[in-house]
Design an enzyme around this catalytic site. Structure first.
Site, mmCIF file in Angstrom:
data_model
loop_
_atom_site.group_PDB
_atom_site.id
_atom_site.type_symbol
_atom_site.label_atom_id
_atom_site.label_comp_id
_atom_site.label_asym_id
_atom_site.label_seq_id
_atom_site.Cartn_x
_atom_site.Cartn_y
_atom_site.Cartn_z
ATOM 1 N N ASP A 244 -12.341 -1.265 -2.641
ATOM 2 C CA ASP A 244 -13.246 -1.013 -1.514
ATOM 3 C C ASP A 244 -14.445 -0.256 -2.047
ATOM 4 O O ASP A 244 -14.364 0.405 -3.080
ATOM 5 C CB ASP A 244 -12.596 -0.308 -0.307
ATOM 6 C CG ASP A 244 -11.603 0.785 -0.646
ATOM 7 O OD1 ASP A 244 -11.758 1.438 -1.702
ATOM 8 O OD2 ASP A 244 -10.681 1.011 0.161
ATOM 9 N N ASN B 38 -0.092 0.350 -12.048
ATOM 10 C CA ASN B 38 -1.235 0.458 -11.130
ATOM 11 C C ASN B 38 -1.711 1.908 -11.007
ATOM 12 O O ASN B 38 -0.897 2.815 -10.844
ATOM 13 C CB ASN B 38 -0.764 -0.044 -9.750
ATOM 14 C CG ASN B 38 -1.889 -0.322 -8.763
ATOM 15 O OD1 ASN B 38 -2.828 -1.059 -9.080
ATOM 16 N ND2 ASN B 38 -1.801 0.256 -7.575
ATOM 17 N N HIS C 86 -10.991 2.073 -5.907
ATOM 18 C CA HIS C 86 -11.533 2.626 -4.657
ATOM 19 C C HIS C 86 -12.849 3.268 -5.069
ATOM 20 O O HIS C 86 -12.878 4.389 -5.561
ATOM 21 C CB HIS C 86 -10.586 3.681 -4.077
ATOM 22 C CG HIS C 86 -9.293 3.091 -3.619
ATOM 23 N ND1 HIS C 86 -9.216 2.244 -2.537
ATOM 24 C CD2 HIS C 86 -8.028 3.194 -4.094
ATOM 25 C CE1 HIS C 86 -7.958 1.864 -2.362
ATOM 26 N NE2 HIS C 86 -7.219 2.420 -3.303
ATOM 27 N N GLU D 290 0.371 5.202 -9.924
ATOM 28 C CA GLU D 290 -0.226 6.552 -9.963
ATOM 29 C C GLU D 290 0.629 7.611 -10.660
ATOM 30 O O GLU D 290 0.902 8.672 -10.103
ATOM 31 C CB GLU D 290 -0.578 7.002 -8.536
ATOM 32 C CG GLU D 290 -1.558 6.057 -7.855
ATOM 33 C CD GLU D 290 -1.825 6.385 -6.378
ATOM 34 O OE1 GLU D 290 -1.352 7.414 -5.894
ATOM 35 O OE2 GLU D 290 -2.522 5.589 -5.733
ATOM 36 N N GLU E 128 -7.054 -2.716 -5.397
ATOM 37 C CA GLU E 128 -7.242 -2.050 -4.097
ATOM 38 C C GLU E 128 -8.730 -1.825 -3.828
ATOM 39 O O GLU E 128 -9.143 -0.763 -3.341
ATOM 40 C CB GLU E 128 -6.496 -0.705 -4.075
ATOM 41 C CG GLU E 128 -5.033 -0.828 -4.431
ATOM 42 C CD GLU E 128 -4.222 0.459 -4.249
ATOM 43 O OE1 GLU E 128 -4.724 1.431 -3.659
ATOM 44 O OE2 GLU E 128 -3.069 0.477 -4.727
HETATM 45 O O1 9MR Z 1 -3.532 2.511 2.944
HETATM 46 C C1 9MR Z 1 -2.276 3.167 2.811
HETATM 47 C C2 9MR Z 1 -2.038 4.102 3.995
HETATM 48 O O2 9MR Z 1 -1.922 3.336 5.193
HETATM 49 C C3 9MR Z 1 -0.755 4.886 3.762
HETATM 50 O O3 9MR Z 1 -0.618 5.838 4.812
HETATM 51 C C4 9MR Z 1 -0.803 5.595 2.416
HETATM 52 C C5 9MR Z 1 0.518 6.298 2.111
HETATM 53 O O4 9MR Z 1 1.574 5.375 1.984
HETATM 54 O O5 9MR Z 1 -1.066 4.662 1.376
HETATM 55 C C6 9MR Z 1 -2.279 3.961 1.527
HETATM 56 O O6 9MR Z 1 -2.424 3.062 0.446
HETATM 57 C C7 9MR Z 1 -2.567 3.662 -0.832
HETATM 58 C C8 9MR Z 1 -1.864 2.768 -1.838
HETATM 59 O O7 9MR Z 1 -0.533 2.559 -1.453
HETATM 60 C C9 9MR Z 1 -1.929 3.359 -3.241
HETATM 61 N N1 9MR Z 1 -3.297 3.660 -3.629
HETATM 62 C C10 9MR Z 1 -4.079 4.431 -2.667
HETATM 63 C C11 9MR Z 1 -4.024 3.766 -1.286
HETATM 64 C C12 9MR Z 1 -4.900 4.523 -0.293
HETATM 65 O O8 9MR Z 1 -4.405 5.815 -0.113
#
Ligand code: 9MR
Length: 356
Positions: free
Chosen positions: A270, A204, A240, A163, A268
């Site tokens: 969904d 990513n 997402h 990101e 990722e």
């Molecule tokens: O699902 C993850 C959540 O449990 C965490 O609190 C959050 C922060 O670390 O990250 C979420 O996963 C993210 C992923 O690492 C990167 N892309 C977006 C995902 C959803 O926010």
């Protein structure tokens, strides 16, 4: 006395069971009937994985068994992030991540590492770090090489940078860009490659399917890294997405990323059913079917890119009960192929149908 004791026990048991049952009913109201599925994600022609939560793996046998049974690849949802692995400057903490890797190894699953560099989930020792450019460069390099070195031979691939772009296609003004400039991205890939030359390295990000400006910026970065001989092997498209995203948008996203020639990871996935945050929405057969159709078309398009580029598809979490979506957006939603009773949904069949 004995009878009395037994009676007390019986009363106690029936009371506790009654409570458990009530609780069960309250947590898991009847869901849309699940279809009979024919086939298994394990038989998909490319790795199909999920992001897993370490405490659920540890404490919930049903969850753990589902993960073992259904997926051929695993990503740690949080256990390999900077704050999890490297909580203080001199401490690395591998317990949770190692547990996930051990489970994967014991069950013949691939592990995808997420993520070596991100602007989020940083420990305060990093956000408060004082040092000149060289000190920041050392911090970046040390973290990447220590972590990749620790998992060398066990983690097949990494999201090296996650990101790095804003929605308008400019570089996100992250702490890394502020301290090191945007070309730290190239060096992050080089550091990871030095620590494990066999690991496949990914950039990513999200938004490819709904933001063409950001997608172009991502593709420009990736093509630039490639042309400079920077060791990048793939692009992670988080995806997402939502049930009503158009197939045309999803197709342009997947095909334009595939045009880089690099491996493509839908990393990722969904498919949300409540993108408008309707507090009273309920899960219905028609929503379930629309979701199944969207999963199917995503998988079908993905399956049409060259075989050598099909790194795999990973869903973000396992079931509707553990999805990050309802808690993050404070709304009911049902984004995943398993319902909150861990039963396969229509979406599961949609995935299987995508490769038929
Ligand atoms: O699902 C993850 C959540 O449990 C965490 O609190 C959050 C922060 O670390 O990250 C979420 O996963 C993210 C992923 O690492 C990167 N892309 C977006 C995902 C959803 O926010």
């Amino acid at each position: 006395m004995k009878i009395y004791q037994n009676l007390t026990l019986a009363l106690f048991l029936s009371f506790s069971l009654g409570c458990a049952k009530k609780e069960q009913t309250a947590i898991n109201p009847p869901l849309v009937p699940s279809p009979t599925t024919t086939g298994s994600l394990k038989d998909m022609p490319f790795p199909f994985g999920a992001a897993v939560n370490v405490s659920l793996l540890r404490n919930n046998v049903q969850y753990k068994e589902l993960v073992i049974k259904e997926f051929s690849s695993i990503t740690a949802e949080n256990a390999m992030k900077f704050n999890a692995l490297h909580p203080s400057e001199t401490t690395y903490s591998y317990t949770d991540a190692d547990e996930i890797v051990a489970l994967a190894q014991a069950n013949g699953k691939r592990v995808h590492g997420h993520t070596l560099n991100w602007y989020k989930s940083l420990p305060t020792w990093v956000t408060n770090f004082q040092g000149d450019t060289q000190a920041w460069e050392n911090l970046l390099k040390m973290h990447i090489q220590t972590v990749v070195g620790h998992f060398k031979g066990k983690v097949a691939s990494w999201d090296v940078v996650n990101e790095a772009f804003e929605d308008d296609g400019t570089y996100r003004n992250s702490i890394w860009v502020q301290k090191l400039g945007a070309d730290y991205i190239a060096r992050a890939f080089q550091y990871a490659n030095q620590a494990d030359p066999d690991a496949l390295l990914f950039y990513n990000d999200y938004g490819h399917e709904y933001n063409a400006i950001k997608r172009t910026a991502i593709l420009n970065l990736v093509n630039n890294l490639k042309s400079r001989g920077i060791p990048i092997h793939g692009v992670g498209m988080q995806m997402h997405t939502r049930y009503n995203q158009t197939d045309a948008n999803i197709t342009s996203a997947i095909t334009s990323v595939a045009a880089t020639g690099l491996k493509v990871h839908i990393s990722e996935l969904d498919v949300v059913l409540n993108p408008d945050n309707v507090a009273t929405l309920s899960y219905t057969t028609s929503l379930a079917d629309l979701q199944a159709a969207k999963y199917k078309s995503i998988v079908k398009t993905y399956y049409s890119i060259p075989k050598a580029q099909q790194f795999g598809i990973t869903t973000w979490n396992v079931t509707d009960a553990d999805s990050w979506i309802p808690t993050t957006y404070s709304r009911p939603d049902w984004p995943l192929p398993f319902d909150r009773n861990y039963v396969r949904k229509a979406a599961y069949q949609g995935i299987l149908d995508g490769v038929k």
